[in-house]
Design a protein around this motif. Structure first.
Motif, PDB file in Angstrom:
ATOM      1  N   ARG A 151      46.580  95.179  33.524  1.00 51.11           N
ATOM      2  CA  ARG A 151      45.495  94.572  32.717  1.00 51.11           C
ATOM      3  C   ARG A 151      45.899  94.454  31.251  1.00 51.11           C
ATOM      4  O   ARG A 151      45.620  93.461  30.597  1.00 51.11           O
ATOM      5  CB  ARG A 151      44.220  95.428  32.799  1.00 51.11           C
ATOM      6  N   ARG A 202      39.980  93.039  40.167  1.00 51.26           N
ATOM      7  CA  ARG A 202      38.611  93.538  40.081  1.00 51.26           C
ATOM      8  C   ARG A 202      37.650  92.337  40.181  1.00 51.26           C
ATOM      9  O   ARG A 202      38.092  91.188  40.134  1.00 51.26           O
ATOM     10  CB  ARG A 202      38.381  94.241  38.731  1.00 51.26           C
ATOM     11  N   ARG A 254      46.831 109.262  24.675  1.00 51.50           N
ATOM     12  CA  ARG A 254      46.502 108.161  25.589  1.00 51.50           C
ATOM     13  C   ARG A 254      45.023 107.800  25.525  1.00 51.50           C
ATOM     14  O   ARG A 254      44.213 108.569  25.025  1.00 51.50           O
ATOM     15  CB  ARG A 254      46.874 108.554  27.021  1.00 51.50           C
ATOM     16  N   GLN A 298      60.525  99.909  28.528  1.00 48.99           N
ATOM     17  CA  GLN A 298      59.363 100.770  28.785  1.00 48.99           C
ATOM     18  C   GLN A 298      58.503 100.901  27.525  1.00 48.99           C
ATOM     19  O   GLN A 298      58.947 100.627  26.399  1.00 48.99           O
ATOM     20  CB  GLN A 298      59.780 102.174  29.250  1.00 48.99           C
ATOM     21  N   ARG A 340      45.870  90.921  29.385  1.00 49.75           N
ATOM     22  CA  ARG A 340      45.048  90.695  28.181  1.00 49.75           C
ATOM     23  C   ARG A 340      45.914  90.261  26.996  1.00 49.75           C
ATOM     24  O   ARG A 340      45.452  89.543  26.114  1.00 49.75           O
ATOM     25  CB  ARG A 340      44.293  91.963  27.811  1.00 49.75           C
ATOM     26  N   ARG A 383      43.608 105.400  23.865  1.00 52.80           N
ATOM     27  CA  ARG A 383      43.141 104.939  22.540  1.00 52.80           C
ATOM     28  C   ARG A 383      43.660 103.545  22.201  1.00 52.80           C
ATOM     29  O   ARG A 383      43.635 103.137  21.041  1.00 52.80           O
ATOM     30  CB  ARG A 383      43.654 105.887  21.453  1.00 52.80           C
ATOM     31  N   GLY A 384      44.208 102.865  23.202  1.00 53.87           N
ATOM     32  CA  GLY A 384      44.691 101.505  22.967  1.00 53.87           C
ATOM     33  C   GLY A 384      46.079 101.434  22.342  1.00 53.87           C
ATOM     34  O   GLY A 384      46.515 100.360  21.927  1.00 53.87           O
ATOM     35  N   TRP A 431      57.818 111.375  32.035  1.00 56.45           N
ATOM     36  CA  TRP A 431      58.170 110.971  33.399  1.00 56.45           C
ATOM     37  C   TRP A 431      58.329 112.157  34.337  1.00 56.45           C
ATOM     38  O   TRP A 431      58.816 113.211  33.919  1.00 56.45           O
ATOM     39  CB  TRP A 431      59.484 110.169  33.383  1.00 56.45           C
ATOM     40  N   CYS A 463      55.914 104.054  26.189  1.00 53.69           N
ATOM     41  CA  CYS A 463      55.404 105.401  26.485  1.00 53.69           C
ATOM     42  C   CYS A 463      54.480 105.849  25.366  1.00 53.69           C
ATOM     43  O   CYS A 463      54.795 105.690  24.181  1.00 53.69           O
ATOM     44  CB  CYS A 463      56.549 106.413  26.581  1.00 53.69           C
ATOM     45  N   VAL A 464      53.354 106.417  25.771  1.00 54.49           N
ATOM     46  CA  VAL A 464      52.407 106.987  24.816  1.00 54.49           C
ATOM     47  C   VAL A 464      52.372 108.493  25.079  1.00 54.49           C
ATOM     48  O   VAL A 464      52.290 108.918  26.249  1.00 54.49           O
ATOM     49  CB  VAL A 464      51.013 106.351  24.998  1.00 54.49           C
TER      50      VAL A 464
HETATM   51  C1  LIG Z   1      50.769 103.478  30.628  1.00 54.74           C
HETATM   52  C2  LIG Z   1      50.541 104.013  29.203  1.00 54.74           C
HETATM   53  C3  LIG Z   1      51.615 103.415  28.310  1.00 54.74           C
HETATM   54  C4  LIG Z   1      49.141 103.541  28.774  1.00 54.74           C
HETATM   55  O1  LIG Z   1      48.963 103.994  27.447  1.00 54.74           O
HETATM   56  P1  LIG Z   1      47.509 104.220  26.770  1.00 54.74           P
HETATM   57  O2  LIG Z   1      47.708 104.092  25.305  1.00 54.74           O
HETATM   58  O3  LIG Z   1      46.897 105.442  27.281  1.00 54.74           O
HETATM   59  O4  LIG Z   1      46.687 102.988  27.345  1.00 54.74           O
HETATM   60  P2  LIG Z   1      45.433 102.337  26.670  1.00 54.74           P
HETATM   61  O5  LIG Z   1      44.603 103.335  25.938  1.00 54.74           O
HETATM   62  O6  LIG Z   1      45.913 101.131  25.907  1.00 54.74           O
HETATM   63  O7  LIG Z   1      44.655 101.887  27.965  1.00 54.74           O
HETATM   64  C5  LIG Z   1      45.191 100.914  28.778  1.00 54.74           C
HETATM   65  C6  LIG Z   1      44.338 100.764  30.009  1.00 54.74           C
HETATM   66  O8  LIG Z   1      44.531 101.926  30.804  1.00 54.74           O
HETATM   67  C7  LIG Z   1      43.279 102.581  31.025  1.00 54.74           C
HETATM   68  N1  LIG Z   1      43.530 104.007  30.975  1.00 54.74           N
HETATM   69  C8  LIG Z   1      43.859 104.737  29.902  1.00 54.74           C
HETATM   70  N2  LIG Z   1      44.031 106.015  30.257  1.00 54.74           N
HETATM   71  C9  LIG Z   1      43.818 106.053  31.591  1.00 54.74           C
HETATM   72  C10 LIG Z   1      43.866 107.085  32.548  1.00 54.74           C
HETATM   73  N3  LIG Z   1      44.160 108.347  32.218  1.00 54.74           N
HETATM   74  N4  LIG Z   1      43.630 106.776  33.830  1.00 54.74           N
HETATM   75  C11 LIG Z   1      43.335 105.508  34.193  1.00 54.74           C
HETATM   76  N5  LIG Z   1      43.285 104.484  33.324  1.00 54.74           N
HETATM   77  C12 LIG Z   1      43.520 104.764  32.046  1.00 54.74           C
HETATM   78  C13 LIG Z   1      42.378 102.136  29.909  1.00 54.74           C
HETATM   79  O9  LIG Z   1      41.048 102.229  30.299  1.00 54.74           O
HETATM   80  C14 LIG Z   1      42.854 100.702  29.707  1.00 54.74           C
HETATM   81  O10 LIG Z   1      42.330  99.836  30.665  1.00 54.74           O
HETATM   82  P3  LIG Z   1      40.984  99.020  30.361  1.00 54.74           P
HETATM   83  O11 LIG Z   1      40.986  98.720  28.882  1.00 54.74           O
HETATM   84  O12 LIG Z   1      41.092  97.789  31.170  1.00 54.74           O
HETATM   85  O13 LIG Z   1      39.913  99.922  30.782  1.00 54.74           O
HETATM   86  C15 LIG Z   1      50.569 105.552  29.154  1.00 54.74           C
HETATM   87  O14 LIG Z   1      49.675 106.052  30.107  1.00 54.74           O
HETATM   88  C16 LIG Z   1      51.943 106.148  29.407  1.00 54.74           C
HETATM   89  O15 LIG Z   1      52.741 106.308  28.490  1.00 54.74           O
HETATM   90  N6  LIG Z   1      52.237 106.507  30.672  1.00 54.74           N
HETATM   91  C17 LIG Z   1      53.526 107.085  31.044  1.00 54.74           C
HETATM   92  C18 LIG Z   1      54.651 106.069  30.937  1.00 54.74           C
HETATM   93  C19 LIG Z   1      54.325 104.794  31.663  1.00 54.74           C
HETATM   94  O16 LIG Z   1      53.882 104.779  32.816  1.00 54.74           O
HETATM   95  N7  LIG Z   1      54.563 103.671  30.965  1.00 54.74           N
HETATM   96  C20 LIG Z   1      54.313 102.351  31.534  1.00 54.74           C
HETATM   97  C21 LIG Z   1      55.459 101.864  32.349  1.00 54.74           C
HETATM   98  S1  LIG Z   1      56.886 101.573  31.358  1.00 54.74           S
END
Ligand SMILES: CC(C)(COP(=O)(O)OP(=O)(O)OC[C@H]1O[C@@H](n2cnc3c(N)ncnc32)[C@H](O)[C@@H]1OP(=O)(O)O)[C@@H](O)C(=O)NCCC(=O)NCCS
Length: 273
Positions: free
Chosen positions: A189, A178, A129, A121, A193, A131-132, A37, A123-124
């Motif tokens: 999304r 979209r 990130r 929350q 999903r 990778r789903g 954060w 967090c990845v």
């Molecule tokens: C939000 C978060 C949890 C997503 O985690 P992730 O494992 O990278 O997400 P995924 O790989 O499952 O991808 C999820 C979607 O985001 C998209 N995505 C992944 N990385 C991205 C990036 N850097 N920029 C834009 N979109 C992105 C993916 O394409 C996917 O969407 P789609 O399948 O419709 O194309 C991560 O970015 C994170 O921890 N962020 C900081 C904390 C936060 O904001 N948490 C959420 C609020 S509590």
């Protein structure tokens, strides 16, 4: 592996745990989450007050995805959640994230029986990130709610790409789709999903307030005049008032509801005390 996660396909070398089973991972998971954060997001007084309840009172809802390579084990992703009572009516959703967290704590103090899980929350880790893993953590969170007998998971979701549209009202952003009919925002999304529906925007989900000096410390920015400022990592402008020596930020989020067990009314699943 906890039975609720047994049928989940995890990436090779990964293990999904609950803090209830391996409490020693609470601190490392908390550290990983704090690191994702921007500094100002770590100054919400509601989070400061309520956070300790997560591991002390509800460790069964705090999840960690561990990744093992050789002798090293690290936190790849983590999620936190707290239960609450909800009638299943949209109008009974709390105002936002702060109110949801406070409601969980207050209801626990009053011994009210929960019937819903409230997401706090997911967090990845930055280098894990794309990778789903977020979908996997959301699925795990949903499973803990089902296991507890809850009828819904509610989430006041922080839409990640709103950062690029700080001046767009959240009500408008929440409806932005979209061409394929899915939300514009990638994090919304993921929830759709997984089976969630969008309820509404929450313009004042979290409130972060500080002196002008604190905002300078948190952001590295100078604030030479009163007015709105765009700050890195913020989803809306920060309003600075030099005369009052105050900067105030409202984190705009989007209310989403995940019905579980095919019902959208948790009141059907478990009685409210
Ligand atoms: C939000 C978060 C949890 C997503 O985690 P992730 O494992 O990278 O997400 P995924 O790989 O499952 O991808 C999820 C979607 O985001 C998209 N995505 C992944 N990385 C991205 C990036 N850097 N920029 C834009 N979109 C992105 C993916 O394409 C996917 O969407 P789609 O399948 O419709 O194309 C991560 O970015 C994170 O921890 N962020 C900081 C904390 C936060 O904001 N948490 C959420 C609020 S509590």
């Amino acid at each position: 592996m906890h039975p609720a996660f047994a049928s989940m396909a995890l990436p090779p070398g990964c293990r999904l745990i609950r803090i209830a089973d391996e409490p020693e991972w609470w601190r490392p998971s908390d550290e990983m989450c704090s690191a994702v954060w921007p500094e100002f997001m770590l100054h919400d007084p509601v989070a400061d007050r309520c956070w300790h309840h997560l591991n002390e009172v509800w460790p069964e809802f705090q999840l960690v995805l561990l990744e093992e390579s050789g002798t090293q084990t690290r936190v790849a992703a983590a999620s936190q959640a707290a239960p609450l009572a909800w009638t299943g009516q949209d109008g009974d959703l709390p105002e936002g994230w702060d109110c949801q967290f406070e409601r969980s704590v207050a209801e626990r103090a009053a011994d009210r029986l929960p019937n819903t899980l409230g997401a706090i929350q997911i967090c990845v880790a930055a280098d894990r990130r794309g990778r789903g893993l977020s979908s996997l953590m959301l699925e795990a969170m949903r499973r803990t709610a089902v296991e507890a007998g809850f009828g819904a998971l509610i989430a006041c979701v922080r839409p990640t790409d709103k950062v690029g549209h700080p001046n767009m009202p959240i009500e408008q952003y929440a409806c932005w789709q979209r061409a394929d009919g899915l939300p514009f925002d990638p994090w919304l999304r993921v929830h759709v999903r997984a089976g969630a529906r969008i309820v509404r925007g929450s313009p004042r989900s979290m409130t972060i307030s500080g002196s002008v000096a604190e905002w300078h410390e948190w952001t590295g920015l100078d604030f030479p005049a009163s007015g709105p400022y765009l700050v890195e990592g913020a989803l809306a402008p920060v309003e600075i008032d030099l005369a009052a020596d105050r900067g105030i930020y409202f984190d705009p989020n989007v209310w989403m509801v995940h019905p579980l067990s095919g019902a959208d009314s948790p009141a059907d699943q478990a009685p409210l005390a």
